[in-house]
Design a protein around this motif. Structure first.
Motif, PDB file in Angstrom:
ATOM      1  N   UNK A   1      11.145 -66.175  14.133  1.00  0.00           N
ATOM      2  CA  UNK A   1      10.554 -66.761  14.424  1.00  0.00           C
ATOM      3  C   UNK A   1       9.932 -68.174  15.057  1.00  0.00           C
ATOM      4  N   UNK A   2      10.808 -69.225  14.191  1.00  0.00           N
ATOM      5  CA  UNK A   2      10.886 -70.493  14.553  1.00  0.00           C
ATOM      6  C   UNK A   2      12.007 -70.545  15.602  1.00  0.00           C
ATOM      7  N   UNK A   3      12.656 -69.612  15.671  1.00  0.00           N
ATOM      8  CA  UNK A   3      13.526 -69.510  17.855  1.00  0.00           C
ATOM      9  C   UNK A   3      12.516 -70.177  18.611  1.00  0.00           C
ATOM     10  N   UNK A   4      11.324 -68.815  18.086  1.00  0.00           N
ATOM     11  CA  UNK A   4      10.112 -68.549  19.480  1.00  0.00           C
ATOM     12  C   UNK A   4       9.418 -69.633  19.644  1.00  0.00           C
ATOM     13  N   UNK A   5       9.523 -70.708  18.990  1.00  0.00           N
ATOM     14  CA  UNK A   5       8.836 -72.032  18.828  1.00  0.00           C
ATOM     15  C   UNK A   5       8.904 -72.891  19.348  1.00  0.00           C
ATOM     16  N   UNK A   6      10.096 -73.072  19.149  1.00  0.00           N
ATOM     17  CA  UNK A   6      10.794 -74.217  19.801  1.00  0.00           C
ATOM     18  C   UNK A   6      10.860 -74.550  21.331  1.00  0.00           C
ATOM     19  N   UNK A   7      10.558 -75.956  21.333  1.00  0.00           N
ATOM     20  CA  UNK A   7      10.246 -75.858  22.973  1.00  0.00           C
ATOM     21  C   UNK A   7       9.194 -76.089  23.763  1.00  0.00           C
ATOM     22  N   UNK A   8       7.957 -75.258  22.670  1.00  0.00           N
ATOM     23  CA  UNK A   8       6.451 -75.016  23.205  1.00  0.00           C
ATOM     24  C   UNK A   8       5.555 -75.722  22.629  1.00  0.00           C
ATOM     25  N   UNK A   9       6.322 -77.570  22.102  1.00  0.00           N
ATOM     26  CA  UNK A   9       5.534 -78.445  22.370  1.00  0.00           C
ATOM     27  C   UNK A   9       4.665 -77.529  20.533  1.00  0.00           C
ATOM     28  N   UNK A  10       4.635 -76.916  20.183  1.00  0.00           N
ATOM     29  CA  UNK A  10       3.606 -76.576  18.655  1.00  0.00           C
ATOM     30  C   UNK A  10       4.484 -77.676  17.538  1.00  0.00           C
ATOM     31  N   UNK A  11       3.294 -78.245  16.840  1.00  0.00           N
ATOM     32  CA  UNK A  11       2.693 -78.328  15.054  1.00  0.00           C
ATOM     33  C   UNK A  11       2.652 -77.124  14.539  1.00  0.00           C
ATOM     34  N   UNK A  12       3.341 -77.125  14.203  1.00  0.00           N
ATOM     35  CA  UNK A  12       2.640 -76.231  12.870  1.00  0.00           C
ATOM     36  C   UNK A  12       2.835 -76.487  11.502  1.00  0.00           C
ATOM     37  N   UNK A  13       2.112 -75.048  10.260  1.00  0.00           N
ATOM     38  CA  UNK A  13       1.976 -75.623   9.398  1.00  0.00           C
ATOM     39  C   UNK A  13       2.544 -74.416   8.181  1.00  0.00           C
ATOM     40  N   UNK A  14       3.376 -73.524   7.463  1.00  0.00           N
ATOM     41  CA  UNK A  14       2.619 -72.453   6.548  1.00  0.00           C
ATOM     42  C   UNK A  14       2.782 -71.808   5.442  1.00  0.00           C
ATOM     43  N   UNK A  15       2.892 -71.320   5.010  1.00  0.00           N
ATOM     44  CA  UNK A  15       2.648 -71.106   3.319  1.00  0.00           C
ATOM     45  C   UNK A  15       4.011 -70.323   3.092  1.00  0.00           C
ATOM     46  N   UNK A  16       4.983 -71.122   2.001  1.00  0.00           N
ATOM     47  CA  UNK A  16       6.135 -70.861   1.685  1.00  0.00           C
ATOM     48  C   UNK A  16       6.581 -70.890  -0.070  1.00  0.00           C
ATOM     49  N   UNK A  17       7.469 -69.673  -0.264  1.00  0.00           N
ATOM     50  CA  UNK A  17       8.090 -70.011  -1.131  1.00  0.00           C
ATOM     51  C   UNK A  17       9.005 -71.016  -2.008  1.00  0.00           C
ATOM     52  N   UNK A  18       9.537 -70.951  -2.861  1.00  0.00           N
ATOM     53  CA  UNK A  18       9.563 -72.689  -3.718  1.00  0.00           C
ATOM     54  C   UNK A  18      11.464 -72.353  -3.077  1.00  0.00           C
ATOM     55  N   UNK A  19      12.064 -70.847  -3.585  1.00  0.00           N
ATOM     56  CA  UNK A  19      13.206 -71.044  -3.560  1.00  0.00           C
ATOM     57  C   UNK A  19      13.903 -70.750  -2.608  1.00  0.00           C
ATOM     58  N   UNK A  20      13.087 -70.155  -1.496  1.00  0.00           N
ATOM     59  CA  UNK A  20      13.461 -69.776  -0.035  1.00  0.00           C
ATOM     60  C   UNK A  20      13.400 -70.723   0.357  1.00  0.00           C
ATOM     61  N   UNK A  21      12.614 -72.158   0.247  1.00  0.00           N
ATOM     62  CA  UNK A  21      11.995 -73.252   0.829  1.00  0.00           C
ATOM     63  C   UNK A  21      12.974 -74.137   0.728  1.00  0.00           C
ATOM     64  N   UNK A  22      14.523 -74.349   0.041  1.00  0.00           N
ATOM     65  CA  UNK A  22      15.548 -74.978  -0.763  1.00  0.00           C
ATOM     66  C   UNK A  22      16.804 -74.507   0.928  1.00  0.00           C
ATOM     67  N   UNK A  23      16.577 -73.880   1.406  1.00  0.00           N
ATOM     68  CA  UNK A  23      17.723 -73.280   2.069  1.00  0.00           C
ATOM     69  C   UNK A  23      18.026 -73.845   3.359  1.00  0.00           C
TER      70      UNK A  23
END
Length: 337
Positions: free
Chosen positions: A95-117
């Protein structure tokens, strides 16, 4: 109208109609562009209603449908309204690759474990992520175990906040008061930790035993639930008898923590003086929380009055059965283990 409506299966994520977000009074909201890329969650936290509504497994919208909706609503600032956007890292990267180059600013809810990646964070920053909301819930390991929030490790919270800041991403830390194991000291300890770790924002909520969850089942069995006024089931009212706290202690501690985190000295200490995050965004969000419009302050209003138990109550927990989502999940080419 009927008294009860019950779906026979979970709704497909393919071809969901585009919402008419233009009907919203945009001047009343900081966030206006809401987009959902998935439903469901596989973490199984005892307090969370997501699995009871959307299933115990992630289901995904086709990426082309997501992009089409973003173009349709004509908003460049997007809030991804998923339970856990990083829940399946490979999918999140697509999904993030599809966002690239579109001039978006975004936020989301994520889990703390994978947020370390680091791979996820690098791609998030490149595709326009400016803030991540994370359900840290508690700084106590035992409390987290009590609610099956096994993916959280309080020892790594401080490191995670610093890591996200290095990528220019603000952190909205979400914490719950009134969990099993909470004692009067939880408020001062959480406040000090949040300020020391320099969370950009913190959202504090009161435990709500949503009908059908494991917490609801346990509290119904122990006769802890006091009010069945569903208007008060919003994470900012006390509808049950807390185990390790009085209702008054929970009420006062909740408000004191909110007020303490958004004092001027706290904000000055946490301000992104190093320029790692956008100062304007930081100020807007902190001003919103500091204004206090997100909390109820009247004790008589915040502590829900006792009501009779309803004729129909969710018992036992309404955990979805695999038969309800097997066809949707297994038949979808978008599903990634």
């Amino acid at each position: 109208l009927k008294g009860i409506y019950k779906a026979k299966s979970l709704h497909s994520m393919v071809g969901i109609p585009k919402p008419r977000q233009g009907l919203l009074k945009s001047n009343r909201y900081i966030n206006k562009g809401f987009v959902q890329t998935s439903r469901g969650c596989h973490h199984g936290c005892t307090f969370c209603a997501e699995p009871t509504m959307y299933g115990l497994r992630f289901r995904y919208r086709p990426i082309e449908d997501i992009i089409a909706e973003i173009e349709y609503i004509e908003e460049r600032v997007i809030l991804i309204n998923d339970a856990d956007f990083f829940g399946t890292p490979k999918r999140a990267m697509e999904v993030m690759k599809a966002f690239k180059g579109r001039g978006l600013k975004w936020q989301a809810a994520v889990n703390s474990r994978d947020a370390h990646d680091e791979r996820l964070l690098e791609l998030a920053a490149e595709s326009g992520c400016f803030m991540l909301s994370i359900g840290f819930e508690s700084i106590s390991k035992q409390t987290l175990r009590n609610v099956h929030k096994c993916q959280n490790d309080p020892d790594s919270y401080h490191e995670l906040v610093e890591k996200l800041h290095r990528y220019g991403i603000m952190v909205l830390g979400l914490f719950i008061f009134g969990l099993e194991g909470d004692e009067p000291s939880v408020f001062d300890e959480t406040l000090k930790f949040n300020i020391d770790a320099k969370f950009d924002m913190c959202g504090y909520s009161l435990l709500t035993p949503f009908p059908g969850t494991i917490n609801w089942f346990k509290m119904m069995r122990s006769k802890q639930i006091v009010s069945f006024d569903w208007d008060k089931y919003d994470q900012s009212h006390i509808v049950y008898k807390p185990a390790g706290l009085s209702a008054d202690q929970l009420y006062r501690g909740y408000l004191d923590t909110y007020d303490g985190f958004y004092t001027v000295p706290s904000m000055l200490r946490r301000f992104p003086w190093d320029g790692s995050r956008n100062p304007a965004n930081w100020t807007i969000y902190n001003a919103f929380f500091r204004k206090g419009g997100v909390v109820t302050r009247d004790f008589e209003q915040l502590v829900a009055k006792p009501t009779p138990e309803p004729e129909f109550a969710a018992m036992p927990p309404l955990m979805p059965q695999k038969a309800e989502w097997r066809d949707l999940v297994m038949g979808s080419t978008e599903t990634v283990e």
